[in-house]
Design an enzyme around this catalytic site. Sequence first.
Site, PDB file in Angstrom:
ATOM      1  N   ASP A   1      -5.823   0.060   5.145  1.00  0.00           N
ATOM      2  CA  ASP A   1      -4.454   0.871   4.891  1.00  0.00           C
ATOM      3  C   ASP A   1      -4.025   1.337   6.324  1.00  0.00           C
ATOM      4  OD1 ASP A   1      -2.292   1.690   3.892  1.00  0.00           O
ATOM      5  OD2 ASP A   1      -3.157   2.558   2.116  1.00  0.00           O
TER       6      ASP A   1
HETATM    7  C1  NOJ Z   1       0.331   2.793   3.072  1.00  0.00           C
HETATM    8  C2  NOJ Z   1       0.223   2.248   1.608  1.00  0.00           C
HETATM    9  O1  NOJ Z   1      -0.762   3.077   1.033  1.00  0.00           O
HETATM   10  C3  NOJ Z   1      -0.052   0.966   1.364  1.00  0.00           C
HETATM   11  O2  NOJ Z   1       0.081   0.667  -0.112  1.00  0.00           O
HETATM   12  C4  NOJ Z   1       1.133   0.061   1.960  1.00  0.00           C
HETATM   13  O3  NOJ Z   1       0.767  -1.547   1.779  1.00  0.00           O
HETATM   14  C5  NOJ Z   1       0.801   0.196   3.383  1.00  0.00           C
HETATM   15  N1  NOJ Z   1       1.299   1.590   3.900  1.00  0.00           N
HETATM   16  C6  NOJ Z   1       1.783  -0.604   4.194  1.00  0.00           C
HETATM   17  O4  NOJ Z   1       2.994  -0.351   3.941  1.00  0.00           O
END
Ligand code: NOJ
Length: 695
Positions: free
Chosen positions: A255
């Site tokens: 993430d």
């Molecule tokens: C953070 C989020 O937790 C995740 O779900 C998302 O895909 C990523 N950012 C990318 O935007």
Amino acid sequence: MTRIERLLAQMTLAEKLGQMTMTTSDSAVTGPVMSPLSQAAIRSGETGNLLNLFGPEKARRIQKIAVEESRLGIPLLLAFDVIHGHRTIFPIPLAEAGLFDPVAWEMTAREAALDAAADGINMTFAPMLDVARDPRWGRITEGPGESAFVGAAIARAKTRGFQTARLSDGIAACAKHYCAYGAVTAGREYAPTDLSDLTLRQVYLPPFAAAVEAGVASVMPAFTDLNGVPMTAHAGLLRQTLRGEMGFDGVIVSDYTAIVELINHGVASDLAEAAALALKAGVDIDMMSGAYARGLPEALERGLARMDDIDAAVTRVLTLKERLGLFDNPYRGGGEDRETLARRRALARNVAARSLVLLKNERNALPLSRGRLAVIGPLAVAASDMRGSWPGAGPPDDPVTVLAGLRAAWTGEIVTAPGTGITGDDTSGIAAAAALCDQADMILLCLGEAAAMSGEAASRVHLGLPGRQQMLADAVFDRAGGKPVIVILFSGRPLAVPELVERADAVIAAWFPGSEAGNALADILTGARSPSGRTAVTWPRAVGQIPIFHDQRPGGRPFNAKDHYTSKYLDAPNTPLFPFGHGLTYGDFRLSGLRVSPADPAAGSALDIRVDVVNRGRWTAEETLFLFTRQKRADVTTPVLELKGFGKIALEAGASGVLTLPLPQGLNPGPADIFVGPSADPAGLISQTILVHEA
Ligand code: NOJ
């Protein structure tokens, strides 16, 4: 030698780390697609993957740099959060879960994939599969709700929908956030999680296992830790469970900045250590930490990381690009014809209408009868909020508002006023708005949360109406003088609003319905179609009941009103405001005659459960029925209700039919109860006890 082996053999360490790196693009601006610096990183092979860039022209220009100007010509992976639609927005995932319809779940993912692919995207960070039983947590909006069974069904449908049978025809899906993110302490975003192995295996892992079985291309570890180990560094759950036990051989993408956050978690002291931990755990792509590019060279020197692990990660990334067909055709995207857009929009309206949950309907308040209508409340004219969290590339002013939808469908007179804002303290419009009740025959109150009040980093401790909306509602109820008041409640989560529900004649949980919000609501309000949505998550009466969900395990002292020393609260009932699965229709369905018969094992189920259903009402409607079981005796306690299936039956007024619900394998030998009913409310279930024999 395969193409990938050949490439790997030619790659420098920096180029390898480039394939293991994903950076965001400054795509929002017009003009140059990316800053000259970022373009240079693509040209040099130091960036192999991008997120947040879309638009066919931009995608083509940036892909051209990778393919034509970098030394090895490896195409970029272009990823974006296509969560519940791209330009056309479908209802938020929690709302769509309430369709209990795998065909629809798959269709919306497929349409979102086509929509995104036309915009140059080849990977999405969806489906979000975090089972959640805590509506304080804002991300409950993005997921399947409280049931692992539903989560697994959604995982299969969404993976198939996004990826299609051949990955090169769709976009790569990413099952996230592995795992147990929904169990964050006290519902507070990014907080630690602490769970028994039993709960982890029964509740939080099954949706991911289902996604892997369906061939999901990638998985994203959660930001959180589990029992003290951050998921981004969790070798046990990533390498052993996910790759080993479940057999996942796709790409694990971290993430956003999660690898460098291992330092904040306190399990790494510098970037090299953080990168080494993530690599060792099996994370292939570093999203936005720059930890692989900057930390792994040092980690290699210090003996913390192994070249074999780097090569394996690069191989997986290149394999994904190959499966997506990017080596042969790196340029995706292009215009879509009008019919395609119209078809997608029609699907959005249909699915949105089917996601609306009629929580309460007394005095036949709905569907609306002819007359003058007062439309009151700040959400009546909200457009951008209708998209909910993760609006993709859906233009903010595109969604149809409630007012616009009604104006298009309603022939009677409409008077309207917002009364107050969604948030804020302004009460100056309340009296005038409430006074509109005098000019109307029925009142529609459009209340709830703003879209930004759910989603990532949007936890709440108060689950009532924000701002001064409760004051507005009370003023309207006081002024209505017996005229029907219908509340449409917009939210990304269940709200704890027992008084509001008590005073309203009818309540619709609209969640956030997406681009076609107003039209879908008008379809239901006017009676053009019967509501059929169900809640995929239990609604609490009070925040103090949380976590509250249908499949709790039994205790030794179940509640009994006559006995003080039983499981209960002194100041609230144990029962929820609305149980899992609740949702009314305009029909009036009655069940009877539950029977159990052996099924065709070739069909994959052990038993067929049949019930007779009759619609005694005056409207054609579709009923949803749930199949639960309860093991009477086992070595560990088993939930009081375990969801094992769901099905739907549409019946005209007065008609009857039989619904068959296949019961998959999985009951232990011994006595078990089989239940069928319209929700998890025990009062509505019919049941039979069966004896399961040793196989
Ligand atoms: C953070 C989020 O937790 C995740 O779900 C998302 O895909 C990523 N950012 C990318 O935007």
